[in-house]
Design a protein around this motif. Structure first.
Motif, PDB file in Angstrom:
ATOM      1  N   ARG A   7     -17.228  -6.302   4.927  1.00  0.00           N
ATOM      2  CA  ARG A   7     -16.010  -5.467   4.917  1.00  0.00           C
ATOM      3  C   ARG A   7     -14.911  -6.086   5.790  1.00  0.00           C
ATOM      4  NH1 ARG A   7     -16.717  -1.415   7.588  1.00  0.00           N
ATOM      5  NH2 ARG A   7     -18.748  -1.931   8.463  1.00  0.00           N
ATOM      6  N   ALA A   8     -15.047  -7.352   6.086  1.00  0.00           N
ATOM      7  CA  ALA A   8     -14.027  -8.046   6.871  1.00  0.00           C
ATOM      8  C   ALA A   8     -12.718  -8.090   6.086  1.00  0.00           C
ATOM      9  CB  ALA A   8     -14.486  -9.459   7.200  1.00  0.00           C
ATOM     10  N   TYR A   9     -11.606  -8.154   6.813  1.00  0.00           N
ATOM     11  CA  TYR A   9     -10.314  -8.212   6.131  1.00  0.00           C
ATOM     12  C   TYR A   9      -9.310  -8.949   7.013  1.00  0.00           C
ATOM     13  CZ  TYR A   9      -9.431  -4.100   9.106  1.00  0.00           C
ATOM     14  OH  TYR A   9      -9.328  -3.224  10.161  1.00  0.00           O
ATOM     15  N   PRO A  10      -8.291  -9.519   6.370  1.00  0.00           N
ATOM     16  CA  PRO A  10      -7.269 -10.252   7.124  1.00  0.00           C
ATOM     17  C   PRO A  10      -6.105  -9.351   7.521  1.00  0.00           C
ATOM     18  CG  PRO A  10      -6.945 -10.636   4.793  1.00  0.00           C
ATOM     19  CD  PRO A  10      -8.143  -9.716   4.914  1.00  0.00           C
ATOM     20  N   VAL A  11      -5.520  -9.660   8.667  1.00  0.00           N
ATOM     21  CA  VAL A  11      -4.247  -9.081   9.081  1.00  0.00           C
ATOM     22  C   VAL A  11      -3.238 -10.221   9.059  1.00  0.00           C
ATOM     23  CG1 VAL A  11      -2.979  -7.836  10.869  1.00  0.00           C
ATOM     24  CG2 VAL A  11      -5.443  -7.419  10.559  1.00  0.00           C
ATOM     25  N   ARG A  12      -2.286 -10.133   8.177  1.00  0.00           N
ATOM     26  CA  ARG A  12      -1.297 -11.201   7.985  1.00  0.00           C
ATOM     27  C   ARG A  12       0.006 -10.786   8.657  1.00  0.00           C
ATOM     28  NH1 ARG A  12      -0.718 -15.223   3.486  1.00  0.00           N
ATOM     29  NH2 ARG A  12       1.453 -15.951   3.527  1.00  0.00           N
ATOM     30  N   ILE A  13       0.435 -11.554   9.638  1.00  0.00           N
ATOM     31  CA  ILE A  13       1.659 -11.271  10.385  1.00  0.00           C
ATOM     32  C   ILE A  13       2.676 -12.349  10.032  1.00  0.00           C
ATOM     33  CG2 ILE A  13       2.656 -10.906  12.681  1.00  0.00           C
ATOM     34  CD1 ILE A  13      -0.336 -10.528  13.631  1.00  0.00           C
ATOM     35  N   GLU A  14       3.749 -11.940   9.340  1.00  0.00           N
ATOM     36  CA  GLU A  14       4.691 -12.932   8.834  1.00  0.00           C
ATOM     37  C   GLU A  14       6.076 -12.317   8.695  1.00  0.00           C
ATOM     38  OE1 GLU A  14       5.147 -16.075   5.118  1.00  0.00           O
ATOM     39  OE2 GLU A  14       3.622 -14.511   5.031  1.00  0.00           O
ATOM     40  N   SER A  15       7.038 -12.870   9.415  1.00  0.00           N
ATOM     41  CA  SER A  15       8.423 -12.448   9.237  1.00  0.00           C
ATOM     42  C   SER A  15       8.865 -12.782   7.816  1.00  0.00           C
ATOM     43  CB  SER A  15       9.331 -13.149  10.240  1.00  0.00           C
ATOM     44  OG  SER A  15       9.063 -12.696  11.549  1.00  0.00           O
ATOM     45  N   GLY A  16       9.450 -11.787   7.148  1.00  0.00           N
ATOM     46  CA  GLY A  16       9.844 -11.966   5.757  1.00  0.00           C
ATOM     47  C   GLY A  16       8.729 -11.720   4.770  1.00  0.00           C
ATOM     48  N   GLY A  17       7.547 -11.347   5.261  1.00  0.00           N
ATOM     49  CA  GLY A  17       6.399 -11.146   4.375  1.00  0.00           C
ATOM     50  C   GLY A  17       6.617 -10.070   3.337  1.00  0.00           C
ATOM     51  N   LEU A  18       7.406  -9.069   3.679  1.00  0.00           N
ATOM     52  CA  LEU A  18       7.653  -7.978   2.736  1.00  0.00           C
ATOM     53  C   LEU A  18       8.360  -8.480   1.482  1.00  0.00           C
ATOM     54  CD1 LEU A  18       6.954  -4.959   3.037  1.00  0.00           C
ATOM     55  CD2 LEU A  18       9.358  -4.545   3.575  1.00  0.00           C
ATOM     56  N   ASP A  19       9.178  -9.512   1.636  1.00  0.00           N
ATOM     57  CA  ASP A  19       9.930 -10.044   0.500  1.00  0.00           C
ATOM     58  C   ASP A  19       9.033 -10.754  -0.508  1.00  0.00           C
ATOM     59  OD1 ASP A  19      12.409  -9.195   1.671  1.00  0.00           O
ATOM     60  OD2 ASP A  19      12.263 -10.909   3.036  1.00  0.00           O
ATOM     61  N   TRP A  20       7.830 -11.075  -0.099  1.00  0.00           N
ATOM     62  CA  TRP A  20       6.867 -11.741  -0.984  1.00  0.00           C
ATOM     63  C   TRP A  20       5.566 -10.940  -1.065  1.00  0.00           C
ATOM     64  CZ3 TRP A  20       9.252 -15.283  -3.653  1.00  0.00           C
ATOM     65  CH2 TRP A  20      10.401 -15.864  -3.108  1.00  0.00           C
ATOM     66  N   ALA A  21       5.707  -9.636  -0.887  1.00  0.00           N
ATOM     67  CA  ALA A  21       4.517  -8.776  -0.853  1.00  0.00           C
ATOM     68  C   ALA A  21       3.729  -8.825  -2.155  1.00  0.00           C
ATOM     69  CB  ALA A  21       4.935  -7.338  -0.546  1.00  0.00           C
ATOM     70  N   GLY A  22       4.414  -9.026  -3.269  1.00  0.00           N
ATOM     71  CA  GLY A  22       3.722  -9.029  -4.556  1.00  0.00           C
ATOM     72  C   GLY A  22       2.635 -10.072  -4.645  1.00  0.00           C
ATOM     73  N   GLN A  23       2.875 -11.250  -4.069  1.00  0.00           N
ATOM     74  CA  GLN A  23       1.869 -12.305  -4.110  1.00  0.00           C
ATOM     75  C   GLN A  23       0.600 -11.888  -3.380  1.00  0.00           C
ATOM     76  OE1 GLN A  23       3.510 -15.946  -2.629  1.00  0.00           O
ATOM     77  NE2 GLN A  23       5.124 -16.066  -4.179  1.00  0.00           N
ATOM     78  N   MET A  24       0.776 -11.160  -2.287  1.00  0.00           N
ATOM     79  CA  MET A  24      -0.379 -10.753  -1.483  1.00  0.00           C
ATOM     80  C   MET A  24      -1.045  -9.483  -2.008  1.00  0.00           C
ATOM     81  SD  MET A  24       1.312 -11.739   2.174  1.00  0.00           S
ATOM     82  CE  MET A  24       2.986 -11.685   1.546  1.00  0.00           C
ATOM     83  N   LEU A  25      -0.256  -8.640  -2.672  1.00  0.00           N
ATOM     84  CA  LEU A  25      -0.805  -7.375  -3.153  1.00  0.00           C
ATOM     85  C   LEU A  25      -1.284  -7.437  -4.601  1.00  0.00           C
ATOM     86  CD1 LEU A  25       1.657  -4.760  -1.590  1.00  0.00           C
ATOM     87  CD2 LEU A  25      -0.465  -5.690  -0.668  1.00  0.00           C
ATOM     88  N   ALA A  26      -0.978  -8.524  -5.296  1.00  0.00           N
ATOM     89  CA  ALA A  26      -1.385  -8.641  -6.698  1.00  0.00           C
ATOM     90  C   ALA A  26      -2.888  -8.415  -6.921  1.00  0.00           C
ATOM     91  CB  ALA A  26      -0.965 -10.000  -7.258  1.00  0.00           C
ATOM     92  N   PRO A  27      -3.768  -8.917  -6.042  1.00  0.00           N
ATOM     93  CA  PRO A  27      -5.200  -8.684  -6.272  1.00  0.00           C
ATOM     94  C   PRO A  27      -5.597  -7.206  -6.198  1.00  0.00           C
ATOM     95  CG  PRO A  27      -4.871 -10.498  -4.729  1.00  0.00           C
ATOM     96  CD  PRO A  27      -3.542  -9.830  -4.897  1.00  0.00           C
ATOM     97  N   TYR A  28      -4.727  -6.364  -5.656  1.00  0.00           N
ATOM     98  CA  TYR A  28      -5.070  -4.954  -5.471  1.00  0.00           C
ATOM     99  C   TYR A  28      -4.340  -4.050  -6.455  1.00  0.00           C
ATOM    100  CZ  TYR A  28      -6.375  -7.291  -1.190  1.00  0.00           C
ATOM    101  OH  TYR A  28      -6.906  -8.181  -0.289  1.00  0.00           O
ATOM    102  N   ALA A  29      -3.603  -4.654  -7.395  1.00  0.00           N
ATOM    103  CA  ALA A  29      -2.877  -3.889  -8.409  1.00  0.00           C
ATOM    104  C   ALA A  29      -3.710  -3.789  -9.690  1.00  0.00           C
ATOM    105  CB  ALA A  29      -1.533  -4.550  -8.702  1.00  0.00           C
ATOM    106  N   ARG A  30      -3.344  -2.815 -10.509  1.00  0.00           N
ATOM    107  CA  ARG A  30      -4.031  -2.665 -11.795  1.00  0.00           C
ATOM    108  C   ARG A  30      -2.982  -2.556 -12.898  1.00  0.00           C
ATOM    109  NH1 ARG A  30      -7.890   2.400 -13.275  1.00  0.00           N
ATOM    110  NH2 ARG A  30      -5.903   3.467 -12.983  1.00  0.00           N
ATOM    111  N   ASP A  31      -3.061  -3.461 -13.865  1.00  0.00           N
ATOM    112  CA  ASP A  31      -2.127  -3.454 -14.997  1.00  0.00           C
ATOM    113  C   ASP A  31      -0.670  -3.491 -14.530  1.00  0.00           C
ATOM    114  OD1 ASP A  31      -4.313  -3.255 -16.758  1.00  0.00           O
ATOM    115  OD2 ASP A  31      -4.322  -1.069 -16.600  1.00  0.00           O
ATOM    116  N   GLY A  32      -0.423  -4.268 -13.494  1.00  0.00           N
ATOM    117  CA  GLY A  32       0.946  -4.435 -13.029  1.00  0.00           C
ATOM    118  C   GLY A  32       1.493  -3.284 -12.215  1.00  0.00           C
ATOM    119  N   ARG A  33       0.669  -2.297 -11.892  1.00  0.00           N
ATOM    120  CA  ARG A  33       1.126  -1.131 -11.139  1.00  0.00           C
ATOM    121  C   ARG A  33       0.336  -1.003  -9.852  1.00  0.00           C
ATOM    122  NH1 ARG A  33      -0.871   4.972 -11.790  1.00  0.00           N
ATOM    123  NH2 ARG A  33      -2.660   3.849 -10.960  1.00  0.00           N
TER     124      ARG A  33
END
Length: 369
Positions: free
Chosen positions: A11-37
């Motif tokens: 159940r380990a998980y990463p904490v990603r700290i990155e200025s401007g990370g919100l602007d590229w959130a889709g790349q990081m959140l894509a594995p947790y989306a379903r059918d593009g939503r």
């Protein structure tokens, strides 16, 4: 970019700290989306300040946010809002293979996290904290909860996220009062076990609050690293190590509840930290100079340090009763986190309630002063 891993086996998980990370959130959140939503839980203030950035970041990866918007404020962290959130998530067809994104400060992280822990016996969670307090404390570690009439965070669950995405740029739109409140939790880490970091805070706290990006990123990374290590060692607060993170919090939760959450959590924590060190000094556990140093620094960054600043009408007995409900109590004694000095916090399991009440009464300014 700084990456901190919370080591919890499978159940380990990463904490990603990155200025401007919100602007590229889709790349990081894509594995947790379903059918593009992807379902995003947020509040009105965060939506107004950062919603466009998150939406654009998700759209860049072909994702569309499905937003659930909660009224801001600690008063939304209750049974009724939890029930409505569960209904909204169910109406959207959220299943056990989905992830909810908690996009906001500590209230959103706690409420959405608790909803994720109980919906269909547990669905996935991603934390995207937008307040300083949530970045350095609430979003990491898996504690989720709501408040009840008995006190703060009285009902909750441990539910670890799959990912924590921290973008310090979100702090640029945060009101200075919210920044100061989050800063109290930063100071707490130095007081627990790192006197050098507390000295760093004394030197750099003002520029951090004024917007120095390097200072913010350094503090966030260090605090997240410290919390990740503690959580990996004592995930469910069973060995006592994780209890140290509650330094000042027993007092703070009592103050928050008694004032109807008029104070921000970090403001109450600042007072609680001072109270914990004053009580330690009274018992000869730590030097009085250390207690004075803690109070002096928090006062220097315009945080409250006394019960009178909280505007409390309650006496020590009533506050002690709040503390009794907040923490484990037996035979009229409670667990507190005290200190032998700056960076030397430890757990005490046998502090008498009447002693706490008398101590709190002594902290009040005499009416004729």
């Amino acid at each position: 970019m700084t990456l901190v891993n919370v080591e919890l086996g499978d159940r380990a998980y990463p904490v990603r700290i990155e200025s401007g990370g919100l602007d590229w959130a889709g790349q990081m959140l894509a594995p947790y989306a379903r059918d593009g939503r992807i379902v995003v839980v947020t509040d009105r203030n965060v939506l107004a300040a950062q919603g466009d950035r998150l939406t654009a970041g998700l759209n860049r990866a072909g994702l569309e946010p499905d937003g659930i918007v909660i009224a801001p404020g600690e008063e939304s962290k209750d049974w009724s809002h939890l029930a409505r959130l569960i209904d909204d998530l169910t109406a959207r067809g959220v299943g056990r293979d989905d992830h909810i994104v908690a996009f906001g400060g500590g209230m959103i992280g706690d409420l959405a996290g608790f909803a994720a822990s109980i919906l269909k016996r547990g669905v996935g969670l991603v934390q995207v904290p937008t307040s300083l307090l949530a970045m350095v404390d609430g979003a990491v570690g898996g504690k989720t909860a709501i408040n009840t009439t008995a006190g703060k965070n009285m009902v909750g669950a441990f539910h670890q996220p799959s990912l924590v995405l921290i973008d310090p740029d979100c702090l640029d739109s945060l009101p200075v009062r919210e920044l100061r409140a989050g800063y109290a939790e930063i100071v707490k880490y130095g007081l627990i076990s790192d006197p050098d970091f507390f000295a760093w805070c004394e030197a750099n706290g003002p520029i951090l609050l004024a917007g120095d990006q390097a200072a913010r990123e350094q503090a966030i990374a260090l605090c997240v690293g410290m919390k990740a290590a503690i959580v990996a060692e004592d995930e469910r607060d069973e060995a006592g190590r994780r209890a140290l993170l509650n330094l000042g919090h027993s007092f703070a939760h009592a103050i928050e509840a008694e004032t109807g959450y008029r104070l921000l959590h970090g403001e109450a924590v600042a007072i609680g930290l001072c109270l914990a060190f004053r009580l330690s000094a009274e018992h000869g556990l730590c030097p009085a100079e250390d207690a004075e140093r803690v109070e002096s620094h928090l006062r220097a960054v315009a945080l409250p340090t006394t019960l009178d600043e909280a505007g409390l009408a309650a006496d020590g007995e009533r506050l002690a009763e709040r503390i009794r409900h907040d923490k484990k109590a037996a035979n009229g004694k409670v667990r507190l986190i005290l200190a032998r000095g700056i960076g030397q916090a430890f757990v005490v399991d046998d502090v008498p309630l009447d002693e706490i009440a008398a101590f709190l009464d002594r902290q009040r300014q005499p009416l004729d002063a």
